[in-house]
Design an enzyme around this catalytic site. Structure first.
Site, mmCIF file in Angstrom:
data_model
loop_
_atom_site.group_PDB
_atom_site.id
_atom_site.type_symbol
_atom_site.label_atom_id
_atom_site.label_comp_id
_atom_site.label_asym_id
_atom_site.label_seq_id
_atom_site.Cartn_x
_atom_site.Cartn_y
_atom_site.Cartn_z
ATOM 1 N N PRO A 1 37.408 37.573 47.913
ATOM 2 C CA PRO A 1 37.127 39.022 48.295
ATOM 3 C C PRO A 1 37.630 39.951 47.169
ATOM 4 C CG PRO A 1 38.809 37.959 49.513
ATOM 5 C CD PRO A 1 38.193 37.030 48.759
ATOM 6 N N ASN A 2 36.630 40.923 46.897
ATOM 7 C CA ASN A 2 37.177 42.153 46.313
ATOM 8 C C ASN A 2 36.966 41.869 44.518
ATOM 9 O OD1 ASN A 2 37.849 44.054 48.293
ATOM 10 N ND2 ASN A 2 39.619 42.437 48.568
ATOM 11 N N ARG B 1 37.999 47.907 39.752
ATOM 12 C CA ARG B 1 39.041 47.856 40.869
ATOM 13 C C ARG B 1 40.578 47.695 40.201
ATOM 14 N NH1 ARG B 1 40.662 41.826 43.324
ATOM 15 N NH2 ARG B 1 42.278 42.820 44.702
ATOM 16 N N TYR C 1 43.886 44.444 36.777
ATOM 17 C CA TYR C 1 42.949 43.068 36.763
ATOM 18 C C TYR C 1 42.236 43.145 35.311
ATOM 19 C CZ TYR C 1 44.168 42.476 41.447
ATOM 20 O OH TYR C 1 45.003 42.162 42.743
ATOM 21 N N ASN D 1 39.447 31.276 42.311
ATOM 22 C CA ASN D 1 40.172 32.294 42.464
ATOM 23 C C ASN D 1 39.994 32.970 43.885
ATOM 24 O OD1 ASN D 1 41.755 34.852 42.618
ATOM 25 N ND2 ASN D 1 40.942 35.632 40.602
ATOM 26 N N ALA E 1 42.925 37.552 47.857
ATOM 27 C CA ALA E 1 43.904 37.664 48.947
ATOM 28 C C ALA E 1 43.903 36.327 49.774
ATOM 29 C CB ALA E 1 43.599 39.017 49.728
ATOM 30 N N HIS F 1 46.731 33.843 49.811
ATOM 31 C CA HIS F 1 47.972 34.208 50.302
ATOM 32 C C HIS F 1 47.872 34.084 51.818
ATOM 33 C CE1 HIS F 1 48.627 35.517 46.474
ATOM 34 N NE2 HIS F 1 47.923 36.699 46.717
ATOM 35 N N ASP G 1 43.145 23.631 53.861
ATOM 36 C CA ASP G 1 42.591 22.199 54.489
ATOM 37 C C ASP G 1 41.353 21.909 53.667
ATOM 38 O OD1 ASP G 1 44.656 22.187 56.450
ATOM 39 O OD2 ASP G 1 43.691 23.060 57.977
ATOM 40 N N GLU H 1 43.741 26.466 40.830
ATOM 41 C CA GLU H 1 43.810 27.589 41.346
ATOM 42 C C GLU H 1 43.993 28.554 40.042
ATOM 43 O OE1 GLU H 1 47.894 28.186 42.878
ATOM 44 O OE2 GLU H 1 47.396 29.938 43.877
ATOM 45 N N HIS I 1 44.262 32.828 38.692
ATOM 46 C CA HIS I 1 44.531 34.527 39.160
ATOM 47 C C HIS I 1 44.278 35.197 37.708
ATOM 48 C CE1 HIS I 1 45.241 33.405 43.019
ATOM 49 N NE2 HIS I 1 46.332 32.658 42.799
ATOM 50 N N LEU I 2 43.928 36.118 37.710
ATOM 51 C CA LEU I 2 44.114 37.080 36.579
ATOM 52 C C LEU I 2 45.522 37.764 36.418
ATOM 53 C CD1 LEU I 2 40.880 38.864 37.930
ATOM 54 C CD2 LEU I 2 40.925 38.498 35.672
ATOM 55 N N SER I 3 45.935 38.166 37.373
ATOM 56 C CA SER I 3 47.541 38.783 37.494
ATOM 57 C C SER I 3 48.345 37.462 37.830
ATOM 58 C CB SER I 3 47.454 39.710 38.414
ATOM 59 O OG SER I 3 47.194 39.234 39.830
ATOM 60 N N ARG J 1 54.568 39.859 41.330
ATOM 61 C CA ARG J 1 54.177 41.165 42.343
ATOM 62 C C ARG J 1 54.633 41.241 43.601
ATOM 63 N NH1 ARG J 1 47.698 41.344 41.813
ATOM 64 N NH2 ARG J 1 48.180 43.343 42.872
ATOM 65 N N ARG K 1 52.609 38.302 47.857
ATOM 66 C CA ARG K 1 51.775 37.342 47.267
ATOM 67 C C ARG K 1 52.405 36.348 46.618
ATOM 68 N NH1 ARG K 1 47.334 41.102 46.258
ATOM 69 N NH2 ARG K 1 48.004 43.241 46.352
HETATM 70 C C1 DQA Z 1 44.140 37.832 42.324
HETATM 71 C C2 DQA Z 1 45.662 37.926 42.913
HETATM 72 C C3 DQA Z 1 45.498 38.276 44.238
HETATM 73 O O1 DQA Z 1 46.947 38.440 44.937
HETATM 74 C C4 DQA Z 1 44.726 39.487 44.763
HETATM 75 O O2 DQA Z 1 44.814 39.466 46.251
HETATM 76 C C5 DQA Z 1 43.381 39.270 44.329
HETATM 77 C C6 DQA Z 1 43.132 38.946 42.845
HETATM 78 C C7 DQA Z 1 44.202 37.711 40.752
HETATM 79 O O3 DQA Z 1 43.209 37.123 40.236
HETATM 80 O O4 DQA Z 1 45.099 38.339 40.207
HETATM 81 O O5 DQA Z 1 42.530 40.116 44.738
HETATM 82 O O6 DQA Z 1 43.654 36.606 43.109
#
Ligand code: DQA
Length: 146
Positions: free
Chosen positions: A11-12, A19, A24, A76, A79, A82, A89, A100, A102-104, A109, A113
């Protein structure tokens, strides 16, 4: 087993570039897909890049990855990382390695998270390198680390 690497974005992430760029970065998801496709070509892989704002869609795509015999999944889950026991599962239900991504760096943070359900089952976690996290995850697959 195919040479396809499935890249799933939650999502997002469709809003990347717009964003919170201070967190990011300014690359869009299309920019990241293009960069990954170029690198995958050099490494002999094909990228299948997808994004959804829906948790169950990510679950369905993980199941499909197993049925299609993809080489690995870069996930990725944004959210849902978390919050989603369903994703934990699903990763445990398949034998394809899931990395897994993640950009950040979520561990640097907010406290909420720091918990990662995805990380509990992922073969590897790559985080905190911006768009480079995706490339590093791809290179880890190519190097046989997963
Ligand atoms: C994220 C980190 C997550 O905590 C956050 O909810 C995101 C992006 C990242 O790529 O850094 O939407 O997955």
């Amino acid at each position: 087993m195919t040479n396809t690497i499935l890249v799933l974005n939650g999502p997002n992430l469709n809003l990347l570039g717009l964003r919170e760029p201070e967190i990011y970065g300014s690359d869009t998801l299309d920019d990241i897909a293009g960069m990954l496709e170029d690198r995958a070509l050099e490494l002999g892989f094909t990228i299948d890049m997808r994004q959804t704002n829906h948790e169950g869609m990510l679950v369905d795509w993980l199941h499909e990855a197993q049925a299609d015999g993809v080489r690995a999944v870069l996930l990725n889950a944004a959210a849902y990382t978390h919050t989603s026991i369903a994703l934990l599962d699903a990763i445990k239900a398949i034998t394809i390695p899931v990395i897994e991504v993640h950009l950040s760096d979520p561990k640097e943070r907010e406290e909420f998270r720091h918990l990662s359900y995805v990380g509990m089952a992922a073969a590897l976690t790559v985080e905190g390198h911006g768009a480079g996290s995706y490339r590093l995850a791809l290179e880890a697959v190519a190097a046989g680390k997963v």
